[in-house]
Design a protein around this motif. Structure first.
Motif, mmCIF file in Angstrom:
data_model
loop_
_atom_site.group_PDB
_atom_site.id
_atom_site.type_symbol
_atom_site.label_atom_id
_atom_site.label_comp_id
_atom_site.label_asym_id
_atom_site.label_seq_id
_atom_site.Cartn_x
_atom_site.Cartn_y
_atom_site.Cartn_z
ATOM 1 N N HIS A 13 10.815 0.568 -4.560
ATOM 2 C CA HIS A 13 11.251 -0.785 -4.862
ATOM 3 C C HIS A 13 10.071 -1.744 -4.730
ATOM 4 O O HIS A 13 9.024 -1.371 -4.227
ATOM 5 C CB HIS A 13 12.380 -1.211 -3.914
ATOM 6 C CG HIS A 13 11.935 -1.324 -2.498
ATOM 7 N ND1 HIS A 13 11.844 -0.241 -1.668
ATOM 8 C CD2 HIS A 13 11.511 -2.396 -1.775
ATOM 9 C CE1 HIS A 13 11.396 -0.638 -0.485
ATOM 10 N NE2 HIS A 13 11.176 -1.937 -0.520
ATOM 11 N N PHE A 28 13.494 -5.542 -6.604
ATOM 12 C CA PHE A 28 13.672 -4.613 -7.722
ATOM 13 C C PHE A 28 13.871 -3.241 -7.112
ATOM 14 O O PHE A 28 13.019 -2.775 -6.356
ATOM 15 C CB PHE A 28 12.414 -4.604 -8.604
ATOM 16 C CG PHE A 28 12.175 -5.897 -9.309
ATOM 17 C CD1 PHE A 28 12.542 -6.059 -10.629
ATOM 18 C CD2 PHE A 28 11.575 -6.960 -8.649
ATOM 19 C CE1 PHE A 28 12.325 -7.265 -11.281
ATOM 20 C CE2 PHE A 28 11.353 -8.168 -9.280
ATOM 21 C CZ PHE A 28 11.729 -8.321 -10.606
ATOM 22 N N HIS A 29 14.959 -2.571 -7.448
ATOM 23 C CA HIS A 29 15.241 -1.272 -6.832
ATOM 24 C C HIS A 29 16.211 -0.477 -7.677
ATOM 25 O O HIS A 29 16.599 -0.909 -8.761
ATOM 26 C CB HIS A 29 15.758 -1.451 -5.392
ATOM 27 C CG HIS A 29 16.780 -2.514 -5.257
ATOM 28 N ND1 HIS A 29 18.109 -2.263 -5.177
ATOM 29 C CD2 HIS A 29 16.655 -3.866 -5.215
ATOM 30 C CE1 HIS A 29 18.778 -3.400 -5.070
ATOM 31 N NE2 HIS A 29 17.927 -4.375 -5.103
ATOM 32 N N ASP A 30 16.587 0.700 -7.193
ATOM 33 C CA ASP A 30 17.543 1.598 -7.856
ATOM 34 C C ASP A 30 17.165 1.886 -9.305
ATOM 35 O O ASP A 30 18.006 1.887 -10.190
ATOM 36 C CB ASP A 30 18.967 1.025 -7.799
ATOM 37 C CG ASP A 30 19.500 0.909 -6.397
ATOM 38 O OD1 ASP A 30 18.985 1.606 -5.516
ATOM 39 O OD2 ASP A 30 20.428 0.114 -6.179
ATOM 40 N N ARG A 31 15.899 2.165 -9.550
ATOM 41 C CA ARG A 31 15.487 2.432 -10.932
ATOM 42 C C ARG A 31 15.844 3.862 -11.323
ATOM 43 O O ARG A 31 15.862 4.777 -10.499
ATOM 44 C CB ARG A 31 14.008 2.172 -11.109
ATOM 45 C CG ARG A 31 13.183 3.242 -10.486
ATOM 46 C CD ARG A 31 11.770 3.314 -10.980
ATOM 47 N NE ARG A 31 11.278 4.514 -10.377
ATOM 48 C CZ ARG A 31 10.347 4.569 -9.455
ATOM 49 N NH1 ARG A 31 9.734 3.483 -9.071
ATOM 50 N NH2 ARG A 31 10.004 5.712 -8.930
ATOM 51 N N HIS A 32 16.122 4.011 -12.604
ATOM 52 C CA HIS A 32 16.358 5.329 -13.173
ATOM 53 C C HIS A 32 16.088 5.247 -14.673
ATOM 54 O O HIS A 32 16.164 4.178 -15.264
ATOM 55 C CB HIS A 32 17.775 5.834 -12.875
ATOM 56 C CG HIS A 32 18.851 4.967 -13.450
ATOM 57 N ND1 HIS A 32 19.236 3.777 -12.873
ATOM 58 C CD2 HIS A 32 19.604 5.097 -14.554
ATOM 59 C CE1 HIS A 32 20.192 3.228 -13.595
ATOM 60 N NE2 HIS A 32 20.434 4.003 -14.618
ATOM 61 N N VAL A 39 13.886 2.139 -18.982
ATOM 62 C CA VAL A 39 14.108 2.317 -17.551
ATOM 63 C C VAL A 39 15.165 1.294 -17.137
ATOM 64 O O VAL A 39 15.065 0.120 -17.476
ATOM 65 C CB VAL A 39 12.808 2.067 -16.753
ATOM 66 C CG1 VAL A 39 13.071 2.127 -15.261
ATOM 67 C CG2 VAL A 39 11.740 3.063 -17.152
ATOM 68 N N HIS A 40 16.158 1.761 -16.429
ATOM 69 C CA HIS A 40 17.199 0.886 -15.898
ATOM 70 C C HIS A 40 16.908 0.647 -14.418
ATOM 71 O O HIS A 40 16.457 1.561 -13.727
ATOM 72 C CB HIS A 40 18.578 1.544 -16.045
ATOM 73 C CG HIS A 40 18.976 1.742 -17.469
ATOM 74 N ND1 HIS A 40 19.933 0.980 -18.066
ATOM 75 C CD2 HIS A 40 18.537 2.612 -18.401
ATOM 76 C CE1 HIS A 40 20.073 1.380 -19.315
ATOM 77 N NE2 HIS A 40 19.238 2.367 -19.546
ATOM 78 N N TYR A 41 17.194 -0.541 -13.947
ATOM 79 C CA TYR A 41 16.936 -0.867 -12.543
ATOM 80 C C TYR A 41 17.847 -2.022 -12.116
ATOM 81 O O TYR A 41 18.447 -2.701 -12.940
ATOM 82 C CB TYR A 41 15.460 -1.235 -12.326
ATOM 83 C CG TYR A 41 14.967 -2.386 -13.174
ATOM 84 C CD1 TYR A 41 14.919 -3.677 -12.682
ATOM 85 C CD2 TYR A 41 14.550 -2.167 -14.487
ATOM 86 C CE1 TYR A 41 14.468 -4.725 -13.459
ATOM 87 C CE2 TYR A 41 14.097 -3.215 -15.270
ATOM 88 C CZ TYR A 41 14.063 -4.485 -14.759
ATOM 89 O OH TYR A 41 13.622 -5.519 -15.531
ATOM 90 N N PHE A 146 6.308 0.370 -10.409
ATOM 91 C CA PHE A 146 7.750 0.584 -10.246
ATOM 92 C C PHE A 146 8.388 1.010 -11.572
ATOM 93 O O PHE A 146 9.131 1.979 -11.628
ATOM 94 C CB PHE A 146 8.404 -0.703 -9.731
ATOM 95 C CG PHE A 146 9.900 -0.650 -9.662
ATOM 96 C CD1 PHE A 146 10.539 -0.020 -8.611
ATOM 97 C CD2 PHE A 146 10.669 -1.250 -10.644
ATOM 98 C CE1 PHE A 146 11.932 0.023 -8.538
ATOM 99 C CE2 PHE A 146 12.060 -1.211 -10.591
ATOM 100 C CZ PHE A 146 12.685 -0.573 -9.531
ATOM 101 N N LEU A 147 8.080 0.300 -12.648
ATOM 102 C CA LEU A 147 8.690 0.602 -13.946
ATOM 103 C C LEU A 147 8.132 1.885 -14.556
ATOM 104 O O LEU A 147 8.878 2.669 -15.132
ATOM 105 C CB LEU A 147 8.509 -0.581 -14.903
ATOM 106 C CG LEU A 147 9.236 -1.853 -14.504
ATOM 107 C CD1 LEU A 147 8.866 -2.994 -15.438
ATOM 108 C CD2 LEU A 147 10.748 -1.640 -14.462
ATOM 109 N N GLY A 150 9.480 5.015 -12.914
ATOM 110 C CA GLY A 150 10.848 5.252 -13.371
ATOM 111 C C GLY A 150 10.882 5.883 -14.740
ATOM 112 O O GLY A 150 11.745 6.683 -15.055
#
Length: 153
Positions: A13, A28-32, A39-41, A146-147, A150
């Protein structure tokens, strides 16, 4: 201030804390990654007495319009600019507005406005203040990392 080891989450995050008031922050967290193209986050904003979150912001890979290049341009323009600069996700559920302030600081207003749900039609905003040079460059690098991490999953 930017923090990778904030208490938002143990998973990867990025947290942005306001220099003036550390209780004002954006996470910003919980990316997938769903299909290799995006990429969803999740994004959360927090201030005294308020917390809001969107769970499915989307960054499109390779379109050049994601948040990292916007922040990198702000960092590169550390000497300042006139007016307001704005970035938003394609779905317009996250908007970032940047204004250069005296003393070499940038005011970033982070607005969440979920479009997928009609119930309540709410929006929430917080403004963080960061140093125009090194802090903005660090934030841009953290968001890019981060992105991109992911996207590789």
């Amino acid at each position: 201030m930017i923090s990778q080891d904030d208490d938002f989450d143990e998973r990867p995050h990025v947290a942005v804390r306001c220099q003036d008031n550390a209780s004002v922050r954006v996470g910003f967290h919980d990316r997938h990654s769903s299909d290799g193209h995006c990429v969803h986050y999740a994004v959360a904003v927090e201030a005294p007495g308020m917390r809001a979150r969107i769970d499915d912001a989307v960054a499109w890979i390779g379109d050049g319009g994601d948040l990292a290049p916007f922040l990198e341009k702000l960092a590169a323009d550390f000497a300042g600019w006139d007016g307001e600069r704005r970035w938003q996700t394609n779905d317009r559920d996250l908007t970032v507005t940047a204004v250069f302030r005296s003393g070499g600081y940038i005011a970033l207003t982070w607005t969440l406005r979920p479009w997928r749900h009609d119930a309540g039609r709410w929006s929430a905003s917080v403004t963080t203040r960061l140093e125009a040079g090194e802090q903005m460059a660090s934030l841009a690098a953290d968001i890019r990392h981060f992105l991109e991490d992911g996207a590789a999953r």
